[in-house]
Design a protein around this motif. Structure first.
Motif, PDB file in Angstrom:
ATOM      1  N   GLU A   1      48.882   3.931  81.878  1.00 48.88           N
ATOM      2  CA  GLU A   1      49.761   3.404  82.914  1.00 48.88           C
ATOM      3  C   GLU A   1      49.813   4.346  84.104  1.00 48.88           C
ATOM      4  O   GLU A   1      49.953   5.551  83.972  1.00 48.88           O
ATOM      5  CB  GLU A   1      51.176   3.230  82.342  1.00 48.88           C
ATOM      6  N   GLY A   2      49.677   3.783  85.282  1.00 52.02           N
ATOM      7  CA  GLY A   2      49.829   4.561  86.498  1.00 52.02           C
ATOM      8  C   GLY A   2      48.585   5.264  86.962  1.00 52.02           C
ATOM      9  O   GLY A   2      48.655   6.127  87.834  1.00 52.02           O
ATOM     10  N   LEU A   3      47.435   4.957  86.406  1.00 54.11           N
ATOM     11  CA  LEU A   3      46.208   5.601  86.876  1.00 54.11           C
ATOM     12  C   LEU A   3      45.854   5.151  88.281  1.00 54.11           C
ATOM     13  O   LEU A   3      45.254   5.881  89.054  1.00 54.11           O
ATOM     14  CB  LEU A   3      45.047   5.285  85.925  1.00 54.11           C
ATOM     15  N   GLN A   4      46.203   3.921  88.621  1.00 50.79           N
ATOM     16  CA  GLN A   4      45.873   3.396  89.942  1.00 50.79           C
ATOM     17  C   GLN A   4      46.948   3.818  90.946  1.00 50.79           C
ATOM     18  O   GLN A   4      48.134   3.542  90.741  1.00 50.79           O
ATOM     19  CB  GLN A   4      45.760   1.867  89.919  1.00 50.79           C
ATOM     20  N   PRO A   5      46.569   4.491  92.025  1.00 49.11           N
ATOM     21  CA  PRO A   5      47.564   4.883  93.024  1.00 49.11           C
ATOM     22  C   PRO A   5      47.988   3.685  93.856  1.00 49.11           C
ATOM     23  O   PRO A   5      47.436   2.600  93.768  1.00 49.11           O
ATOM     24  CB  PRO A   5      46.817   5.923  93.878  1.00 49.11           C
ATOM     25  N   GLY A   6      49.000   3.912  94.693  1.00 50.76           N
ATOM     26  CA  GLY A   6      49.422   2.874  95.614  1.00 50.76           C
ATOM     27  C   GLY A   6      50.613   2.082  95.139  1.00 50.76           C
ATOM     28  O   GLY A   6      50.648   0.866  95.228  1.00 50.76           O
ATOM     29  N   THR A   7      51.650   2.770  94.583  1.00 50.45           N
ATOM     30  CA  THR A   7      52.849   2.076  94.138  1.00 50.45           C
ATOM     31  C   THR A   7      53.793   1.758  95.284  1.00 50.45           C
ATOM     32  O   THR A   7      54.738   1.019  95.112  1.00 50.45           O
ATOM     33  CB  THR A   7      53.599   2.944  93.115  1.00 50.45           C
ATOM     34  N   GLY A   8      53.511   2.313  96.446  1.00 52.46           N
ATOM     35  CA  GLY A   8      54.388   2.076  97.588  1.00 52.46           C
ATOM     36  C   GLY A   8      55.439   3.149  97.759  1.00 52.46           C
ATOM     37  O   GLY A   8      56.068   3.249  98.801  1.00 52.46           O
ATOM     38  N   ASN A   9      55.669   3.990  96.730  1.00 58.36           N
ATOM     39  CA  ASN A   9      56.675   5.043  96.788  1.00 58.36           C
ATOM     40  C   ASN A   9      56.049   6.419  96.611  1.00 58.36           C
ATOM     41  O   ASN A   9      56.694   7.337  96.113  1.00 58.36           O
ATOM     42  CB  ASN A   9      57.737   4.812  95.701  1.00 58.36           C
TER      43      ASN A   9
ATOM     44  N   ASP B   1      60.702  18.140  92.513  1.00 60.54           N
ATOM     45  CA  ASP B   1      61.259  18.121  93.873  1.00 60.54           C
ATOM     46  C   ASP B   1      62.050  16.841  94.122  1.00 60.54           C
ATOM     47  O   ASP B   1      62.011  16.257  95.213  1.00 60.54           O
ATOM     48  CB  ASP B   1      60.144  18.258  94.916  1.00 60.54           C
ATOM     49  N   GLY B   2      62.757  16.376  93.101  1.00 57.28           N
ATOM     50  CA  GLY B   2      63.601  15.197  93.242  1.00 57.28           C
ATOM     51  C   GLY B   2      62.875  13.875  93.112  1.00 57.28           C
ATOM     52  O   GLY B   2      63.516  12.819  93.171  1.00 57.28           O
ATOM     53  N   THR B   3      61.567  13.870  92.946  1.00 56.20           N
ATOM     54  CA  THR B   3      60.781  12.641  92.836  1.00 56.20           C
ATOM     55  C   THR B   3      60.498  12.346  91.375  1.00 56.20           C
ATOM     56  O   THR B   3      59.949  13.204  90.662  1.00 56.20           O
ATOM     57  CB  THR B   3      59.462  12.763  93.613  1.00 56.20           C
ATOM     58  N   ASP B   4      60.876  11.163  90.930  1.00 55.06           N
ATOM     59  CA  ASP B   4      60.606  10.755  89.553  1.00 55.06           C
ATOM     60  C   ASP B   4      59.091  10.655  89.347  1.00 55.06           C
ATOM     61  O   ASP B   4      58.397   9.974  90.103  1.00 55.06           O
ATOM     62  CB  ASP B   4      61.269   9.403  89.272  1.00 55.06           C
ATOM     63  N   THR B   5      58.591  11.329  88.327  1.00 53.06           N
ATOM     64  CA  THR B   5      57.143  11.347  88.098  1.00 53.06           C
ATOM     65  C   THR B   5      56.597   9.967  87.742  1.00 53.06           C
ATOM     66  O   THR B   5      55.394   9.728  87.862  1.00 53.06           O
ATOM     67  CB  THR B   5      56.792  12.334  86.975  1.00 53.06           C
ATOM     68  N   ARG B   6      57.453   9.046  87.316  1.00 50.09           N
ATOM     69  CA  ARG B   6      56.983   7.699  86.978  1.00 50.09           C
ATOM     70  C   ARG B   6      56.610   6.892  88.202  1.00 50.09           C
ATOM     71  O   ARG B   6      55.942   5.859  88.090  1.00 50.09           O
ATOM     72  CB  ARG B   6      58.051   6.960  86.164  1.00 50.09           C
ATOM     73  N   THR B   7      57.028   7.347  89.377  1.00 49.35           N
ATOM     74  CA  THR B   7      56.671   6.647  90.607  1.00 49.35           C
ATOM     75  C   THR B   7      55.395   7.194  91.234  1.00 49.35           C
ATOM     76  O   THR B   7      54.964   6.693  92.275  1.00 49.35           O
ATOM     77  CB  THR B   7      57.823   6.753  91.623  1.00 49.35           C
ATOM     78  N   VAL B   8      54.801   8.196  90.589  1.00 43.25           N
ATOM     79  CA  VAL B   8      53.600   8.830  91.120  1.00 43.25           C
ATOM     80  C   VAL B   8      52.439   8.491  90.194  1.00 43.25           C
ATOM     81  O   VAL B   8      52.599   8.390  88.976  1.00 43.25           O
ATOM     82  CB  VAL B   8      53.781  10.362  91.221  1.00 43.25           C
ATOM     83  N   SER B   9      51.278   8.284  90.761  1.00 39.94           N
ATOM     84  CA  SER B   9      50.100   7.997  89.939  1.00 39.94           C
ATOM     85  C   SER B   9      49.815   9.183  89.026  1.00 39.94           C
ATOM     86  O   SER B   9      50.001  10.343  89.393  1.00 39.94           O
ATOM     87  CB  SER B   9      48.883   7.711  90.820  1.00 39.94           C
TER      88      SER B   9
END
Length: 451
Positions: free
Chosen positions: A169-177, A249-257
């Motif tokens: 899950e999440g290998l493809q970038p481009g989630t918008g966030n 840095d405050g960014t949830d890692t689940r929103t990052v590829s």
């Protein structure tokens, strides 16, 4: 044979039924024997590989006889399983030949006893006997090939099971966030009620871990084997499903590829990962660095004089380099990456004292402004860290400065230090106290009671 003597259809039915039943039994048996032989072969190869890797340690400890006896034990078990497989094949061939010979006897006697077959042409009789004799050996060979094919198809089935797994899950970038390209620029780590399971039916490896790690802090993660230290790394890199949140840095890692997340966190493990390629490709897989930068990184980790060219092959599994050199190559790769977060998972467990000292000194110099997580079982390695996180059974039981943790005689970290011995414990108390005074100059330094 039926055209020559239609009465032979009667023994053919019984022989075909017997062969079908024997074929089913033989196929199941040889598959089980193949699995048993493969299972017993694994420890032999693992022991041989481990012995070759630790040959120097074995000779230094005088454990050659012990390792030899262990190898003989594994080899005896594997030989027993292989012998059982051979005897199974031989026994099946014996019983197949018995059934086929009974059928050949029926064919021959049918032409001698039955009246309607007495007038059969000599050519027909010879053809029938010849065709029946072809079954001897050939029938068992065909059944054995079919059973072997079915056994080997198990490997194909396992390969297809891996091929049919859904992509990570999440290998493809481009989630918008997606965060900015410089993320994470500070290195702050936050675990918020984090729980990790390696599978849906397994117990949690992490249980409700909540902790805030400030940018640039050096944090030691200590605990006994199985306490959940490596599970923290798995949660940070999203190697397994998690509940709760892990933030950088405050960014949830689940929103990052996943690809980008793992590129932004440097990891040093006990078994260094090198590629069967040149030194340049191991240091800079994406080939985005100049030679001067690569040589500078090698100089930082003390490998400048050991290598004459960046094109030297590292070899499959790093066979052309020692374990310490492979670890230094991985450290140079982390230096080149320039990430704000470094995780050391028992990085110096298999290194000699000189290499371990060099690794820690390089980390102190090159990663002084970065967040460093040092995971180990030995409290002596992390006594100088800014904070200590003590793990037990997947739960964080203590978190704080090592000096403050040592003030609690009932604490887990205090007990780990006591297990190092009285003289070592006193030295660790002194180092923790000096570290606390250095990091907290305005705070009052409480004294540790000397038992």
């Amino acid at each position: 044979m039926m055209i020559t003597n239609y009465i032979l259809i009667v023994p053919m039915v019984f022989v075909a039924a017997a062969i079908y039943k024997m074929r089913n039994i033989f196929t199941r048996t040889i598959q089980a024997m193949r699995r048993l032989e493969g299972t017993t072969c694994g420890p032999v190869l693992t022991h041989l590989s481990s012995t070759l890797e630790g040959l120097a340690t074995i000779r230094a400890g005088g454990s050659q006889e012990v390792m030899s006896m262990d190898y003989y034990t594994y080899q005896d078990i594997h030989t027993s399983a292989f012998y059982l497989l051979c005897t199974t094949v031989t026994a099946s061939a014996f019983w197949f030949d018995i059934v086929v010979n009974i059928f050949v006897g029926c064919v021959c006697y049918s032409f001698l006893i039955l009246e309607n077959a007495a007038g059969a042409a000599a050519a027909d009789v010879g053809l029938a006997v010849q065709q029946s004799l072809l079954l001897v050996g050939t029938l068992h060979y065909c059944v054995r090939c079919a059973a072997e094919s079915a056994a080997h198809l198990g490997s194909v089935r396992r390969a297809l099971d891996y091929a049919s797994l859904p992509p990570e899950e999440g290998l493809q970038p481009g989630t918008g966030n997606e965060p900015p390209p410089t993320w994470p620029s500070k290195g702050a780590i936050q675990f918020d009620h984090l729980t990790l399971r390696y599978s849906s039916d397994s117990p949690p490896a992490l249980r409700d871990v909540t902790v805030n790690i400030e940018p640039g802090q050096k944090v030691g993660v200590v605990g006994r084997p199985g306490a959940g230290k490596s599970a923290l790394l798995a949660a940070l890199l999203r190697l397994a499903p998690t509940d709760g949140a892990a933030r950088l840095d405050g960014t949830d890692t689940r929103t990052v590829s996943v690809r980008r997340l793992r590129r932004r966190v440097s990891v040093l493990e006990a078994r260094p990962a090198v590629f069967p390629a040149s030194l340049r490709d191991n240091l800079d897989p994406e080939r985005g660095r100049r030679d001067s930068e690569l040589w500078a990184a090698l100089r930082e980790v003390g490998m400048k004089d050991a290598e004459r060219t960046l094109l030297i092959p590292v070899g499959s599994g790093g066979g052309h380099h020692s374990l310490e050199q492979k670890q230094l190559i991985c450290l140079a790769r982390a230096v080149l990456a320039g990430n704000k977060i470094l995780v050391m998972d028992e990085a110096t467990a298999n290194a000699d004292l000189q290499t371990a000292s060099l690794i820690h000194e390089t980390v102190r110099k090159k990663f002084k402004d970065c967040t460093v997580l040092t995971m180990t079982q030995d409290p002596r390695i992390v006594i100088g860290c800014d904070r200590i996180m003590v793990m037990s059974a997947g739960t964080m039981v203590e978190f704080g400065h090592p000096h403050l943790l040592l003030l609690n005689p009932e604490g887990h970290f205090y007990k780990l230090v006591q297990e190092c011995g009285t003289s070592v414990a006193k030295e660790l108390y002194r180092e923790a106290q000096e570290s606390y005074r250095r990091n907290e100059p305005e705070a009052e330094t409480p004294e540790i009671e000397d038992d």
